[in-house]
Scaffold this motif. Structure first.
Motif, mmCIF file in Angstrom:
data_model
loop_
_atom_site.group_PDB
_atom_site.id
_atom_site.type_symbol
_atom_site.label_atom_id
_atom_site.label_comp_id
_atom_site.label_asym_id
_atom_site.label_seq_id
_atom_site.Cartn_x
_atom_site.Cartn_y
_atom_site.Cartn_z
ATOM 1 N N PHE A 39 0.857 -1.191 0.000
ATOM 2 C CA PHE A 39 0.000 0.000 0.000
ATOM 3 C C PHE A 39 0.887 1.233 0.000
ATOM 4 C CE2 PHE A 39 -4.416 1.215 1.838
ATOM 5 C CZ PHE A 39 -4.577 2.140 0.834
ATOM 6 N N LEU A 90 13.054 -3.811 5.173
ATOM 7 C CA LEU A 90 12.380 -3.694 6.469
ATOM 8 C C LEU A 90 10.997 -4.333 6.440
ATOM 9 C CD1 LEU A 90 13.340 -0.059 7.396
ATOM 10 C CD2 LEU A 90 13.977 -2.114 8.640
ATOM 11 N N ILE A 104 2.671 -1.244 7.074
ATOM 12 C CA ILE A 104 4.022 -0.685 7.188
ATOM 13 C C ILE A 104 4.450 -0.084 5.851
ATOM 14 C CG2 ILE A 104 5.241 -2.856 6.807
ATOM 15 C CD1 ILE A 104 7.311 -1.930 8.754
ATOM 16 N N LEU A 107 2.392 1.332 3.831
ATOM 17 C CA LEU A 107 1.656 2.593 3.857
ATOM 18 C C LEU A 107 2.383 3.636 4.694
ATOM 19 C CD1 LEU A 107 -0.964 4.268 3.423
ATOM 20 C CD2 LEU A 107 -1.896 3.162 5.429
ATOM 21 N N ALA A 108 2.880 3.195 5.845
ATOM 22 C CA ALA A 108 3.542 4.146 6.735
ATOM 23 C C ALA A 108 4.837 4.681 6.127
ATOM 24 C CB ALA A 108 3.819 3.486 8.071
ATOM 25 N N PHE A 109 5.583 3.828 5.424
ATOM 26 C CA PHE A 109 6.810 4.320 4.799
ATOM 27 C C PHE A 109 6.493 5.345 3.710
ATOM 28 C CE2 PHE A 109 9.186 0.809 6.741
ATOM 29 C CZ PHE A 109 10.277 1.540 7.163
ATOM 30 N N GLN A 167 3.981 7.300 3.721
ATOM 31 C CA GLN A 167 3.614 8.539 4.413
ATOM 32 C C GLN A 167 4.851 9.303 4.884
ATOM 33 O OE1 GLN A 167 0.414 8.811 3.347
ATOM 34 N NE2 GLN A 167 0.278 10.029 5.184
ATOM 35 N N MET A 168 5.861 8.514 5.284
ATOM 36 C CA MET A 168 7.103 9.139 5.744
ATOM 37 C C MET A 168 7.711 9.965 4.610
ATOM 38 S SD MET A 168 9.852 6.927 7.725
ATOM 39 C CE MET A 168 11.474 6.861 7.084
ATOM 40 N N TYR A 185 5.490 13.095 4.016
ATOM 41 C CA TYR A 185 5.685 14.203 4.955
ATOM 42 C C TYR A 185 7.044 14.852 4.780
ATOM 43 C CZ TYR A 185 1.319 13.312 7.242
ATOM 44 O OH TYR A 185 -0.013 13.197 7.488
ATOM 45 N N PHE A 186 8.028 14.026 4.386
ATOM 46 C CA PHE A 186 9.336 14.618 4.127
ATOM 47 C C PHE A 186 9.226 15.612 2.971
ATOM 48 C CE2 PHE A 186 13.497 14.821 2.143
ATOM 49 C CZ PHE A 186 14.268 15.149 3.242
ATOM 50 N N SER A 231 7.533 18.854 4.079
ATOM 51 C CA SER A 231 8.190 19.770 5.009
ATOM 52 C C SER A 231 9.594 20.162 4.562
ATOM 53 C CB SER A 231 8.214 19.154 6.418
ATOM 54 O OG SER A 231 8.695 17.845 6.338
ATOM 55 N N TRP A 232 10.073 19.609 3.449
ATOM 56 C CA TRP A 232 11.401 19.960 2.960
ATOM 57 C C TRP A 232 11.255 21.105 1.967
ATOM 58 C CZ3 TRP A 232 15.939 19.035 4.831
ATOM 59 C CH2 TRP A 232 17.078 19.212 4.041
ATOM 60 N N PRO A 233 11.684 22.292 2.313
ATOM 61 C CA PRO A 233 11.334 23.452 1.486
ATOM 62 C C PRO A 233 12.159 23.606 0.207
ATOM 63 C CG PRO A 233 12.565 24.145 3.410
ATOM 64 C CD PRO A 233 12.434 22.664 3.518
ATOM 65 N N TRP A 244 -1.306 8.920 -0.005
ATOM 66 C CA TRP A 244 -1.740 7.527 0.017
ATOM 67 C C TRP A 244 -2.891 7.283 -0.954
ATOM 68 C CZ3 TRP A 244 -6.094 5.241 2.815
ATOM 69 C CH2 TRP A 244 -7.020 6.189 3.221
ATOM 70 N N HIS A 245 -3.538 8.369 -1.415
ATOM 71 C CA HIS A 245 -4.555 8.196 -2.450
ATOM 72 C C HIS A 245 -3.949 7.608 -3.717
ATOM 73 C CE1 HIS A 245 -8.435 9.837 -1.182
ATOM 74 N NE2 HIS A 245 -7.715 10.452 -0.271
ATOM 75 N N PHE A 277 -11.491 1.255 0.898
ATOM 76 C CA PHE A 277 -10.982 2.454 0.211
ATOM 77 C C PHE A 277 -12.123 3.109 -0.571
ATOM 78 C CE2 PHE A 277 -8.895 4.472 -3.517
ATOM 79 C CZ PHE A 277 -8.042 5.328 -2.853
ATOM 80 N N ALA A 306 11.407 18.762 9.157
ATOM 81 C CA ALA A 306 11.298 17.619 8.242
ATOM 82 C C ALA A 306 11.465 16.315 9.008
ATOM 83 C CB ALA A 306 12.358 17.716 7.139
ATOM 84 N N SER A 333 8.485 15.404 11.414
ATOM 85 C CA SER A 333 7.274 14.853 10.813
ATOM 86 C C SER A 333 7.462 13.390 10.441
ATOM 87 C CB SER A 333 6.861 15.669 9.590
ATOM 88 O OG SER A 333 7.872 15.628 8.622
ATOM 89 N N MET A 334 8.730 12.936 10.426
ATOM 90 C CA MET A 334 8.970 11.528 10.103
ATOM 91 C C MET A 334 9.208 10.675 11.352
ATOM 92 S SD MET A 334 11.646 12.331 7.071
ATOM 93 C CE MET A 334 12.156 10.658 6.801
ATOM 94 N N TYR A 336 7.215 7.466 12.147
ATOM 95 C CA TYR A 336 7.431 6.356 11.218
ATOM 96 C C TYR A 336 8.771 5.696 11.490
ATOM 97 C CZ TYR A 336 3.473 8.659 9.234
ATOM 98 O OH TYR A 336 2.241 9.230 9.090
ATOM 99 N N MET A 395 8.170 3.532 14.358
ATOM 100 C CA MET A 395 7.495 2.299 13.965
ATOM 101 C C MET A 395 8.472 1.321 13.323
ATOM 102 S SD MET A 395 4.505 1.740 11.275
ATOM 103 C CE MET A 395 5.683 1.853 9.972
#
Lengths: 326, 307
Positions: free
Chosen positions: A59, A119, A131, A133-135, A137-138, A141-142, A145-147, A254-255, B101, B280, B283-284, B287, B290
């Protein structure tokens, strides 16, 4: 009921007819839509390798799609601004050459797939779904927030990257590049699936213990498949940046993972042409429903539920005769 | 950095964690008992928030809004369970992911249809506005304090429900062997509906309580849903205790990471790049947490099976 091979040929003919129709009717939008279908089909084909043939539900493929997209966007923006990517210890310049960008996008997203896969493949089942999915998302978000590369606003690339001998700003030429790449990817996947490696991958889906018992490490096979899958999806991401001349964190959301998964399942998992059929149907539905009602996503969700509950095996499963495996 | 500021951030982390627990408890129960992975859990959170905002603005009472959020989410949960989810228990995870979904798309559009595209607002009631003076000179929002208290009460209630009552016995039996308890004469499909409605109600309540801090809008459930996934993966899928520990861990890690990392990087970097890298990285953080937990324990802190 027709044979799957005949059905696949019909799909190719239908797909090719759309941009020609666009040329004849002078509707460049049709060409753009067909290109979008082709690119999304490449992404789906990458996911199909692990989800369909490998049997582990990732995912998080938006991560690879987005990383490929950002590789393309970042290289091109540096080249267009004449500003090197790094200056020390040696200078690396950006580039707008697709022949460099596309392999690099595959290499980098494949590298990330290797790290993430190492992993994630320690787990299985639902843990694997969450997991991955979570990666993703990581990474998302990076990117937000990384300008340095636009952050939340995304990164615009004013020109499509170059391909020797073709004017990529011409819609039809760009479509041709993507189409050839799609056929190439599908060819490679069919070769992989029918090779010893592919057989091991499909057996690991059905019975990992037996695969291990004959001396093949299932995790190793699955990791290699995951890396190839990530690289292919990264290729699609790079092309997608070129198509839109824009890349933003939304391709990492994630969409996107969900949609790539929808292409694969809608068309039929573990079917070579499943992702293409799924992506085409998705885009047609999006255009058709979007033309009728503002709330097209409601009806899309409705149709998806019907497909899941009542049409096992996706579109190809309903139309084509034999089931290839498992 | 003063100690009271730090403690305030700890409380914020706790409040966030408690809210995540309300979300994850339902998710982990539904997975533990029915083996279903439910992406639409975030939609129930959203429905709760919308119901609370609508009823609160109509009646003028925040408390009626909270009751409405519980009821609306539970009712939506029951309907969805009976019409769609019930058919998915025996399917593989792939079908469950896809169908739920699709449910997200359906619910989000339905909310946009009913309430329009603009966010709604839910006001904190008079009695809970303002701050509370705690020892060590900490001034803390009464409302956030209420969320912490409510969350802890619900956690205690849930634990006693599961360990002390007849329903709890059935839920635990359903977790370990569903054929067996069906054979013993428990109406398993009714039990499933009940568990699903319970999880939905908790998600709805969480949505309503957070709705008064943030705005109530379409799509608000999705970031929380993913965090709830992280929580139950850390805690071990199916374990309520794991959900509680995981939720608090995630809440604290996220809040303190955002608070501490930028100032940590300021020690050896210039301020602007310290803020960039700090934000940055923070926000990680969850994860990374986890991933670390999964490397150490692939089936989570309190999980015992990875299936």
């Amino acid at each position: 009921m027709i044979k799957e091979n005949y059905f696949n040929i019909i799909c190719i003919i239908l797909l090719l007819s759309v941009p020609f129709l666009g040329l004849i009717l002078d509707e460049p939008y049709y060409i753009t839509l067909a290109t979008k279908v082709v690119i999304l089909a490449i992404a789906g084909a990458g996911l199909n390798l692990v989800l369909g043939y490998g049997g582990f539900v990732s995912f998080g493929h938006a991560a690879f799609f987005g990383i490929g997209g950002y590789v393309s966007g970042i290289l091109a923006s540096h080249a267009l601004n004449y500003y090197p990517i790094i200056e020390w210890p040696f200078i690396i310049e950006g580039t707008t050459q697709m022949l460099i960008i596309l392999p690099l996008a595959m290499l980098i997203s494949g590298g990330f797939a290797f790290l993430i896969g190492m992993l994630c493949l320690r787990t299985s089942g639902v843990y694997f779904i969450m997991i991955t999915l979570a990666f993703a998302q990581m990474v998302y978000y990076f990117a937000i927030s990384w300008p340095a590369y636009g952050g939340e606003d995304g990164l615009s690339v004013y020109l499509r990257n170059n391909f020797p001998g073709l004017n990529t700003m011409d819609g039809f030429s760009f479509f041709s590049i993507c189409f050839v790449l799609l056929i190439f990817v599908l060819f490679i996947i069919s070769r992989i699936v029918n090779s010893n490696f592919g057989l091991a991958l499909q057996s690991a889906k059905q019975n990992p213990e037996r695969v291990a018992a004959v001396g093949i490490e299932p995790i190793k096979v699955q990791l290699i498949a995951f890396v190839i899958s990530g690289a292919i999806t990264g290729l699609a991401g790079a092309l997608y940046t070129d198509l839109n001349r824009f890349v933003s964190p939304s391709v990492l959301s994630w969409h996107t993972s969900g949609e790539i998964m929808v292409f694969v399942i809608l068309g039929g998992t573990a079917r070579l042409f499943g992702p293409l059929v799924g992506a085409a149907l998705f885009i047609i539905l999006e255009q058709f429903l979007g033309g009728i009602t503002e709330n097209w996503q409601f009806w899309l969700g409705f149709i998806l539920i019907i497909v899941v509950l009542f049409a096992k095996g996706g579109i190809i499963g309903m139309i084509a005769k034999e089931r290839r495996n498992g | 950095m003063s100690i009271s500021l730090f403690l305030e951030q700890v409380l914020n982390g706790l409040q966030f964690g408690v809210m995540l627990f309300l979300m994850s408890a339902g998710l982990t129960l539904v997975f533990g008992v029915m083996g279903l992975i439910n992406l639409a859990h975030g939609s129930l959170y959203m429905i709760g928030a919308f119901a609370a905002a609508a009823i609160a603005s109509w009646t003028g009472s925040f408390w009626l809004g909270l009751v409405a959020s519980l009821m609306a989410a539970a009712i939506a949960g029951v309907i969805v369970e009976i019409v769609i989810i019930r058919r998915l228990y025996k399917r593989d995870h792939l079908d469950q992911v896809l169908a739920t979904f699709a449910l997200i798309l359906l619910f989000s559009e339905a909310m946009r249809w009913i309430f329009g595209a603009f966010p709604l607002f839910l006001d904190v009631p008079e009695i809970l506005s303002g701050t509370l003076s705690l020892p060590l000179g900490i001034e803390y929002s009464k409302y956030r304090m209420m969320i912490i208290v409510v969350g802890i009460l619900i956690a205690v209630g849930l634990f006693s429900l599961i360990s002390k009552t007849r329903l709890g016995v059935r839920i635990r039996a359903g977790e370990s062997d569903r054929e067996m308890i069906a054979a013993l004469g428990v109406d398993i499909s009714k039990l499933y509906t009940l568990v699903f409605a319970l999880g939905a109600a908790l998600a709805g309540l969480a949505g309503a309580m957070v709705g008064a801090i943030q705005s109530v809008e379409v799509g608000m459930g999705e970031p929380v849903l993913i965090l709830a996934f992280v929580v139950i993966v850390i805690g071990g899928i199916g374990s309520i205790k794991g959900a509680l520990v995981g939720a608090i861990l995630v809440g604290l890690t996220d809040t303190l990471g955002r608070f501490l990392l930028p100032s940590f990087f300021k020690i050896f970097l210039n301020p602007s790049s310290a803020t960039d890298i700090g934000s940055a990285l923070s926000s990680m953080m969850i994860y990374i947490l986890m991933a670390a937990v999964l490397i150490w324990k692939p089936s989570g802190l309190f999980g015992n099976n990875a299936k």
